[in-house]
Design an enzyme around this catalytic site. Structure first.
Site, PDB file in Angstrom:
ATOM      1  N   TYR A   1     -10.215 -12.831 -26.161  1.00  0.00           N
ATOM      2  CA  TYR A   1     -10.849 -14.150 -26.081  1.00  0.00           C
ATOM      3  C   TYR A   1     -10.399 -15.067 -27.218  1.00  0.00           C
ATOM      4  O   TYR A   1     -10.945 -16.144 -27.399  1.00  0.00           O
ATOM      5  CB  TYR A   1     -12.377 -13.999 -26.103  1.00  0.00           C
ATOM      6  CG  TYR A   1     -12.935 -13.326 -24.865  1.00  0.00           C
ATOM      7  CD1 TYR A   1     -12.436 -12.102 -24.430  1.00  0.00           C
ATOM      8  CD2 TYR A   1     -13.962 -13.904 -24.133  1.00  0.00           C
ATOM      9  CE1 TYR A   1     -12.941 -11.481 -23.301  1.00  0.00           C
ATOM     10  CE2 TYR A   1     -14.465 -13.278 -23.000  1.00  0.00           C
ATOM     11  CZ  TYR A   1     -13.953 -12.070 -22.598  1.00  0.00           C
ATOM     12  OH  TYR A   1     -14.449 -11.441 -21.480  1.00  0.00           O
TER      13      TYR A   1
ATOM     14  N   LYS B   1      -9.714   1.693 -24.918  1.00  0.00           N
ATOM     15  CA  LYS B   1      -8.770   2.189 -23.909  1.00  0.00           C
ATOM     16  C   LYS B   1      -7.510   2.617 -24.675  1.00  0.00           C
ATOM     17  O   LYS B   1      -6.386   2.174 -24.399  1.00  0.00           O
ATOM     18  CB  LYS B   1      -8.497   1.058 -22.906  1.00  0.00           C
ATOM     19  CG  LYS B   1      -7.810   1.473 -21.644  1.00  0.00           C
ATOM     20  CD  LYS B   1      -8.683   2.310 -20.722  1.00  0.00           C
ATOM     21  CE  LYS B   1      -7.819   2.827 -19.569  1.00  0.00           C
ATOM     22  NZ  LYS B   1      -8.392   3.971 -18.881  1.00  0.00           N
TER      23      LYS B   1
ATOM     24  N   ASP C   1     -13.614   3.248 -19.287  1.00  0.00           N
ATOM     25  CA  ASP C   1     -13.859   3.568 -17.873  1.00  0.00           C
ATOM     26  C   ASP C   1     -14.793   4.769 -17.754  1.00  0.00           C
ATOM     27  O   ASP C   1     -15.718   4.778 -16.925  1.00  0.00           O
ATOM     28  CB  ASP C   1     -12.540   3.791 -17.117  1.00  0.00           C
ATOM     29  CG  ASP C   1     -11.510   4.594 -17.904  1.00  0.00           C
ATOM     30  OD1 ASP C   1     -11.746   4.875 -19.098  1.00  0.00           O
ATOM     31  OD2 ASP C   1     -10.467   4.946 -17.321  1.00  0.00           O
TER      32      ASP C   1
ATOM     33  N   ASP D   1     -18.128  -7.707 -22.730  1.00  0.00           N
ATOM     34  CA  ASP D   1     -18.536  -8.663 -21.702  1.00  0.00           C
ATOM     35  C   ASP D   1     -18.885  -7.917 -20.415  1.00  0.00           C
ATOM     36  O   ASP D   1     -19.926  -8.159 -19.782  1.00  0.00           O
ATOM     37  CB  ASP D   1     -17.352  -9.626 -21.470  1.00  0.00           C
ATOM     38  CG  ASP D   1     -17.754 -10.882 -20.728  1.00  0.00           C
ATOM     39  OD1 ASP D   1     -18.913 -10.968 -20.296  1.00  0.00           O
ATOM     40  OD2 ASP D   1     -16.904 -11.768 -20.571  1.00  0.00           O
TER      41      ASP D   1
ATOM     42  N   ASP E   1     -22.881  -6.821 -18.721  1.00  0.00           N
ATOM     43  CA  ASP E   1     -23.341  -7.207 -17.385  1.00  0.00           C
ATOM     44  C   ASP E   1     -23.854  -5.982 -16.640  1.00  0.00           C
ATOM     45  O   ASP E   1     -24.863  -6.039 -15.936  1.00  0.00           O
ATOM     46  CB  ASP E   1     -22.209  -7.874 -16.587  1.00  0.00           C
ATOM     47  CG  ASP E   1     -22.190  -9.386 -16.778  1.00  0.00           C
ATOM     48  OD1 ASP E   1     -22.754  -9.844 -17.802  1.00  0.00           O
ATOM     49  OD2 ASP E   1     -21.634 -10.097 -15.928  1.00  0.00           O
TER      50      ASP E   1
END
Ligand SMILES: NC(=O)c1ccc[n+]([C@@H]2O[C@H](COP(=O)([O-])OP(=O)(O)OC[C@H]3O[C@@H](n4cnc5c(N)ncnc54)[C@H](O)[C@@H]3O)[C@@H](O)[C@H]2O)c1
Length: 355
Positions: A133, A184, A217, A241, A245
């Protein structure tokens, strides 16, 4: 000396939920001084102002916190005012911790079979100033078959270290035993390799807290399978982010999801996770409780921990026993109330708790 709070209600349902939030905070009779600012789509369309020159300095020097509703308006399709207001504050005030508690307030709100309030109680600390970002990248040969588009993920040692430190500090202050870092690193070997190394270094400075690094993941899967295995999760901007959610969906939805954009010891910003919800704006349907929970996060940041707990308990009781807005009806049943009705009931609960 009163602590000055800049209230920026913004667009859509922002002003509706901010009104309730400020009413609750004012009822606590703390030395807080609320000052309202009209930045948002109306102001932008009227005179072109996004944030006036000098406003950021004003915040830094004279304010303790920003209490923020939401921005976004269909009349500004590029959302440039929203970026100029919210992202500017996150970056320019260096609000590097995005704190998002994911706490289930009532078993009936859980979408997971057999998982209730005891299991769903984790908090995410998302790195808030860099990662994907940071706006580094560009497009080359745009519109041609040879077009190249790149967004560069920025990971600095300083940035990673301070968010990892914040996660361990959060766990220690609240008596949580475990911190999990999500990355990751198997694919993004450079940037996320840095996360792995720095997280391990920081963990060694906090031996009383159990530290675990996971691929994001695998963590996403495990949060659905066994959320009780997690207390504090720390991760980068993009993964945070997405995971938050998921966290909101596991704990009652956007109407109950609160967040803080924090730099410890400096002016910080508290806002619900939801946006301006133009589909329900002006209809009295907005759930004000996320905004109220943001108020509690802000109180904690300002050192009013007892009052923060009182507000959190009152919201919990409201969800369990009181009226609710239509977003919670499918899970809680019964008729739906308006934003104002929920706000008034909650205010009565807070006043009762203060007596
Ligand atoms: N931090 C922010 O200010 C922020 C965050 C997200 C989106 N936005 C902006 O908000 C606008 C709308 O975005 P969106 O529709 O994708 O997301 P949104 O969060 O505004 O709404 C998504 C859905 O959730 C519902 N919802 C949201 N908050 C609710 C509440 N408090 N009570 C009950 N229902 C609620 C809405 O009615 C809608 O159906 C866009 O302009 C977007 O850019 C702003």
């Amino acid at each position: 000396m009163a602590q000055r709070i800049a209230v920026i209600p913004g667009d859509g349902i922002g002003p509706e939920v901010a009104r309730v939030g400020v009413r609750i905070l004012e009822s606590l009779q703390l030395p807080l001084q609320f000052e309202w600012f009209d930045f948002g789509a109306d102001r932008y369309l009227r005179d072109g102002t996004i944030l006036p020159a000098g406003f950021m300095d004003e915040l830094r020097t004279n304010f303790a916190a920003v209490y923020f509703g939401a921005v976004g308006d269909p009349r500004v399709p590029g959302n440039e005012h929203a970026k100029g207001i919210l992202l500017a504050m996150r970056f320019e005030l260096d609000l590097y911790i995005n704190l998002r508690p994911c706490l289930l307030l009532d078993d009936r709100l859980s979408p997971l079979k057999g998982k209730g309030r005891r299991e769903l109680r984790f908090t995410v600390l998302r790195e808030n100033t860099e990662g994907l970002y940071a706006g580094v990248g560009g497009v080359f040969k745009k519109g041609t078959p040879d077009e190249i588009a790149q967004d560069v993920e920025v990971n600095t040692r300083k940035g990673v270290e301070r968010i990892c430190e914040a996660a361990f500090a959060h766990a220690e202050e609240r008596g949580f035993g475990r911190v999990c870092m999500a990355d990751k690193a198997n694919v993004l070997v450079h940037g996320h390799g840095l996360w792995r190394r720095v997280f391990a270094e920081v963990a060694r400075r906090h031996p009383a807290v159990q530290a675990k690094a996971m691929y994001v993941d695998a963590l996403a899967m495990d949060l659905v399978r066994q959320p009780e295995a997690y207390d504090v999760i720390v991760t980068n901007n993009l993964f945070g982010d997405i995971l938050t959610d998921l966290g909101a969906a596991l704990t009652g939805g956007l109407g109950l999801a609160a967040s803080g954009n924090i730099h410890p010891g400096r002016v910080s910003l508290f806002e619900p996770v939801h946006g301006s919800a133009p589909d329900i704006a002006g209809q009295g349907k907005a759930n004000p409780l996320a905004m109220v929970l943001c108020g509690a996060l802000m109180l904690e940041h300002l050192g009013h921990r007892r009052e923060a707990e009182l507000v959190n308990r009152s919201v919990e009781e409201q969800v369990q026993k009181g009226a609710h807005t239509p977003d919670l009806s499918p899970l809680l049943g019964g008729p739906a109330a308006t934003t104002e009705q929920v706000g008034s009931e909650l205010l009565a609960r807070v006043e009762e708790a203060l007596r």
